[in-house]
Design a protein around this motif. Structure first.
Motif, PDB file in Angstrom:
ATOM      1  N   VAL A  30       0.460  -1.247  -0.249  1.00 31.60           N
ATOM      2  CA  VAL A  30       0.072  -0.206   0.070  1.00 31.60           C
ATOM      3  C   VAL A  30       0.841   0.946   0.101  1.00 31.60           C
ATOM      4  O   VAL A  30       0.002   2.449  -0.223  1.00 31.60           O
ATOM      5  N   ALA A  31       2.415   0.787   0.151  1.00 36.20           N
ATOM      6  CA  ALA A  31       2.852   2.639   0.457  1.00 36.20           C
ATOM      7  C   ALA A  31       4.348   1.445  -0.481  1.00 36.20           C
ATOM      8  O   ALA A  31       5.248   1.180   0.641  1.00 36.20           O
ATOM      9  N   GLU A  32       5.545   2.428  -0.747  1.00 35.99           N
ATOM     10  CA  GLU A  32       6.681   2.849  -1.005  1.00 35.99           C
ATOM     11  C   GLU A  32       6.874   3.880  -0.277  1.00 35.99           C
ATOM     12  O   GLU A  32       6.807   4.932  -1.118  1.00 35.99           O
ATOM     13  N   VAL A  33       7.994   3.585   0.303  1.00 37.31           N
ATOM     14  CA  VAL A  33       9.275   5.140   0.183  1.00 37.31           C
ATOM     15  C   VAL A  33      10.311   4.538   0.077  1.00 37.31           C
ATOM     16  O   VAL A  33      11.199   3.484   0.298  1.00 37.31           O
ATOM     17  N   GLY A  34      11.211   5.742  -0.224  1.00 40.21           N
ATOM     18  CA  GLY A  34      12.741   5.383  -0.529  1.00 40.21           C
ATOM     19  C   GLY A  34      13.755   6.405   1.080  1.00 40.21           C
ATOM     20  O   GLY A  34      15.080   6.501   0.366  1.00 40.21           O
ATOM     21  N   ARG A  35      13.316   6.657   1.933  1.00 41.31           N
ATOM     22  CA  ARG A  35      13.898   7.004   2.674  1.00 41.31           C
ATOM     23  C   ARG A  35      13.400   7.004   4.511  1.00 41.31           C
ATOM     24  O   ARG A  35      12.651   6.829   4.564  1.00 41.31           O
ATOM     25  N   GLY A  36      14.849   6.676   5.306  1.00 40.93           N
ATOM     26  CA  GLY A  36      14.221   6.343   6.567  1.00 40.93           C
ATOM     27  C   GLY A  36      13.357   7.183   7.051  1.00 40.93           C
ATOM     28  O   GLY A  36      12.539   6.516   7.509  1.00 40.93           O
ATOM     29  N   ASP A  37      13.619   8.390   6.668  1.00 41.67           N
ATOM     30  CA  ASP A  37      12.580   8.605   8.078  1.00 41.67           C
ATOM     31  C   ASP A  37      10.805  10.188   7.040  1.00 41.67           C
ATOM     32  O   ASP A  37      10.277  10.144   7.619  1.00 41.67           O
ATOM     33  N   GLU A  38      10.918   8.370   5.771  1.00 36.54           N
ATOM     34  CA  GLU A  38       9.741   9.093   5.311  1.00 36.54           C
ATOM     35  C   GLU A  38       8.510   7.521   6.063  1.00 36.54           C
ATOM     36  O   GLU A  38       7.390   7.625   5.974  1.00 36.54           O
ATOM     37  N   VAL A  39       9.428   6.720   7.079  1.00 34.72           N
ATOM     38  CA  VAL A  39       8.689   5.590   7.385  1.00 34.72           C
ATOM     39  C   VAL A  39       7.339   5.585   7.933  1.00 34.72           C
ATOM     40  O   VAL A  39       6.858   5.547   7.624  1.00 34.72           O
ATOM     41  N   VAL A  40       7.405   6.243   9.205  1.00 34.74           N
ATOM     42  CA  VAL A  40       7.145   6.547  10.073  1.00 34.74           C
ATOM     43  C   VAL A  40       5.276   7.293   9.336  1.00 34.74           C
ATOM     44  O   VAL A  40       4.274   6.960  10.230  1.00 34.74           O
ATOM     45  N   ALA A  41       5.609   8.725   8.934  1.00 34.63           N
ATOM     46  CA  ALA A  41       4.283   8.619   8.450  1.00 34.63           C
ATOM     47  C   ALA A  41       3.703   7.874   7.075  1.00 34.63           C
ATOM     48  O   ALA A  41       2.273   7.868   7.186  1.00 34.63           O
ATOM     49  N   ALA A  43       3.491   4.674   7.413  1.00 38.47           N
ATOM     50  CA  ALA A  43       3.371   3.975   8.089  1.00 38.47           C
ATOM     51  C   ALA A  43       1.901   4.426   8.905  1.00 38.47           C
ATOM     52  O   ALA A  43       0.808   3.380   8.798  1.00 38.47           O
ATOM     53  N   VAL A  44       1.927   5.447   9.102  1.00 37.99           N
ATOM     54  CA  VAL A  44       0.668   6.099  10.238  1.00 37.99           C
ATOM     55  C   VAL A  44      -0.871   6.265   8.889  1.00 37.99           C
ATOM     56  O   VAL A  44      -1.249   6.096   9.145  1.00 37.99           O
ATOM     57  N   GLU A  45      -0.315   7.147   7.418  1.00 34.72           N
ATOM     58  CA  GLU A  45      -1.544   7.200   6.513  1.00 34.72           C
ATOM     59  C   GLU A  45      -1.729   6.203   6.091  1.00 34.72           C
ATOM     60  O   GLU A  45      -3.178   6.868   5.874  1.00 34.72           O
ATOM     61  N   HIS A  46      -1.138   4.920   5.692  1.00 34.83           N
ATOM     62  CA  HIS A  46      -1.466   3.765   5.328  1.00 34.83           C
ATOM     63  C   HIS A  46      -1.892   2.546   6.333  1.00 34.83           C
ATOM     64  O   HIS A  46      -2.474   1.539   5.037  1.00 34.83           O
ATOM     65  N   ASP A  47      -2.024   2.981   7.062  1.00 37.45           N
ATOM     66  CA  ASP A  47      -2.580   2.207   8.609  1.00 37.45           C
ATOM     67  C   ASP A  47      -1.593   0.838   7.972  1.00 37.45           C
ATOM     68  O   ASP A  47      -2.217  -0.666   7.898  1.00 37.45           O
ATOM     69  N   VAL A  48      -0.665   0.846   7.826  1.00 30.06           N
ATOM     70  CA  VAL A  48       0.089  -0.550   7.638  1.00 30.06           C
ATOM     71  C   VAL A  48      -0.090  -1.247   8.091  1.00 30.06           C
ATOM     72  O   VAL A  48       0.338  -1.000  10.099  1.00 30.06           O
ATOM     73  N   ASP A  49       0.164  -2.937   7.846  1.00 29.46           N
ATOM     74  CA  ASP A  49       0.083  -4.087   9.041  1.00 29.46           C
ATOM     75  C   ASP A  49       2.159  -4.359   9.038  1.00 29.46           C
ATOM     76  O   ASP A  49       2.105  -3.965  10.480  1.00 29.46           O
ATOM     77  N   VAL A  50       2.558  -4.514   7.745  1.00 31.16           N
ATOM     78  CA  VAL A  50       3.585  -4.832   8.038  1.00 31.16           C
ATOM     79  C   VAL A  50       4.523  -4.252   6.979  1.00 31.16           C
ATOM     80  O   VAL A  50       4.162  -3.403   5.809  1.00 31.16           O
ATOM     81  N   ALA A  51       6.169  -3.656   8.140  1.00 26.79           N
ATOM     82  CA  ALA A  51       6.646  -2.572   6.975  1.00 26.79           C
ATOM     83  C   ALA A  51       8.287  -3.822   6.775  1.00 26.79           C
ATOM     84  O   ALA A  51       8.688  -3.705   7.786  1.00 26.79           O
ATOM     85  N   ASP A  61      18.499   5.580   9.441  1.00 27.83           N
ATOM     86  CA  ASP A  61      18.936   4.365   8.670  1.00 27.83           C
ATOM     87  C   ASP A  61      17.848   2.898   9.389  1.00 27.83           C
ATOM     88  O   ASP A  61      17.011   3.686  10.130  1.00 27.83           O
ATOM     89  N   GLY A  62      17.144   1.976   8.500  1.00 26.92           N
ATOM     90  CA  GLY A  62      16.037   0.837   9.277  1.00 26.92           C
ATOM     91  C   GLY A  62      16.101   0.883  10.548  1.00 26.92           C
ATOM     92  O   GLY A  62      15.006   0.481  10.778  1.00 26.92           O
ATOM     93  N   ILE A  63      17.384   0.360  11.361  1.00 27.04           N
ATOM     94  CA  ILE A  63      17.224   0.113  12.477  1.00 27.04           C
ATOM     95  C   ILE A  63      16.889   0.980  13.101  1.00 27.04           C
ATOM     96  O   ILE A  63      15.973   1.105  14.083  1.00 27.04           O
ATOM     97  N   ALA A  64      16.824   2.484  13.358  1.00 25.30           N
ATOM     98  CA  ALA A  64      16.280   3.865  13.718  1.00 25.30           C
ATOM     99  C   ALA A  64      15.011   3.981  13.381  1.00 25.30           C
ATOM    100  O   ALA A  64      14.341   4.635  14.279  1.00 25.30           O
ATOM    101  N   ALA A  65      14.362   3.704  12.174  1.00 23.80           N
ATOM    102  CA  ALA A  65      13.333   3.721  11.210  1.00 23.80           C
ATOM    103  C   ALA A  65      12.421   2.317  12.096  1.00 23.80           C
ATOM    104  O   ALA A  65      11.329   2.709  12.249  1.00 23.80           O
ATOM    105  N   THR A  66      12.919   1.362  12.582  1.00 27.21           N
ATOM    106  CA  THR A  66      11.874   0.244  12.860  1.00 27.21           C
ATOM    107  C   THR A  66      11.560   1.057  14.564  1.00 27.21           C
ATOM    108  O   THR A  66      10.567   0.888  15.048  1.00 27.21           O
ATOM    109  N   GLU A  67      12.808   1.985  15.227  1.00 29.61           N
ATOM    110  CA  GLU A  67      12.543   2.192  17.168  1.00 29.61           C
ATOM    111  C   GLU A  67      11.281   3.473  16.241  1.00 29.61           C
ATOM    112  O   GLU A  67      10.025   3.474  17.434  1.00 29.61           O
ATOM    113  N   ALA A  68      11.314   3.791  15.762  1.00 28.32           N
ATOM    114  CA  ALA A  68      10.610   5.695  15.871  1.00 28.32           C
ATOM    115  C   ALA A  68       8.957   4.520  15.075  1.00 28.32           C
ATOM    116  O   ALA A  68       7.906   4.834  15.867  1.00 28.32           O
TER     117      ALA A  68
END
Length: 201
Positions: A30-41, A43-51, A61-68
């Motif tokens: 339902v969503a694709e992003v090319g930057r780690g700092d776009e992940v949270v927004a 995930a919220v906007e598209h009601d994501v089950d699995v990132a 980076d992906g580890i910091a994005a996971t935490e966020a």
């Protein structure tokens, strides 16, 4: 239907993963992003089950994005899908809250299965990486030594590292010396390489 977010800075890889996963009847990208700092927004906007996150991305980076993600949307499961199958990355990712960790050359069917299992609340880790991670153990570096080695990655002089990290040059030298000793390296460039290859940075 399991709603997926793909985060990878390589558009070709993202597109290939999306095409493969969209072939599965119960999975939908339902969503694709090319930057780690776009992940949270996203995930919220598209009601994501699995990132599905890559480790090395611009912005975050992906580890910091996971935490966020886990702070803002604890219900979203995170599966790290990366080229960089370094044992240290596995430990850091799981500590950050990742629910799984697989490498990009995982066959499509296995990847889809990993997504389903993570969605069910199970933990999925590439077995070879899990074994390597157990054998390697924790990073021997302190947080400060890790920070100094990261700053030394591009070969910056001690004075520049000191200014960047607000430390004295003597303190930077001490941390570099300790990191060289702990990694068994001959010099700081080799210490950076060893720590990087181990996934400690």
């Amino acid at each position: 239907m399991i709603r997926l977010l793909l985060a990878d800075d390589q558009a070709l890889v993202r597109g290939a993963l999306a095409a493969l996963l969209d072939l599965e009847r119960d999975l939908q990208v339902v969503a694709e992003v090319g930057r780690g700092d776009e992940v949270v927004a996203a995930a919220v906007e598209h009601d994501v089950d699995v990132a599905l996150l890559d480790v090395e991305m611009p912005g975050l980076d992906g580890i910091a994005a996971t935490e966020a993600v886990k702070v803002v949307r604890p219900s979203t499961r995170v599966l790290i899908v990366t080229t960089f199958g370094r044992p240290g990355f596995v430990r850091r990712a799981l500590r950050a809250g990742a629910d799984g960790f697989v490498v990009k050359d995982t066959p499509a069917r296995q990847l889809a299965d990993a997504v389903r299992r993570v969605h069910q609340g199970l933990r999925v880790v590439d077995p070879d990486l899990a074994a390597d991670s157990m054998l390697m153990g924790e990073s021997p570096l302190t947080d400060r030594e890790t920070e100094v080695l990261r700053a030394a990655r591009d070969g910056a002089p001690v004075s520049v590292i000191a200014r960047t990290l607000f430390l004295s040059t003597g303190t930077v030298r001490n941390h570099l010396s300790a990191a060289i000793g702990k990694t068994g390296a001959a010099n700081r460039a080799e210490a950076v390489r060893i720590a990087d290859d181990s996934g400690w940075l």
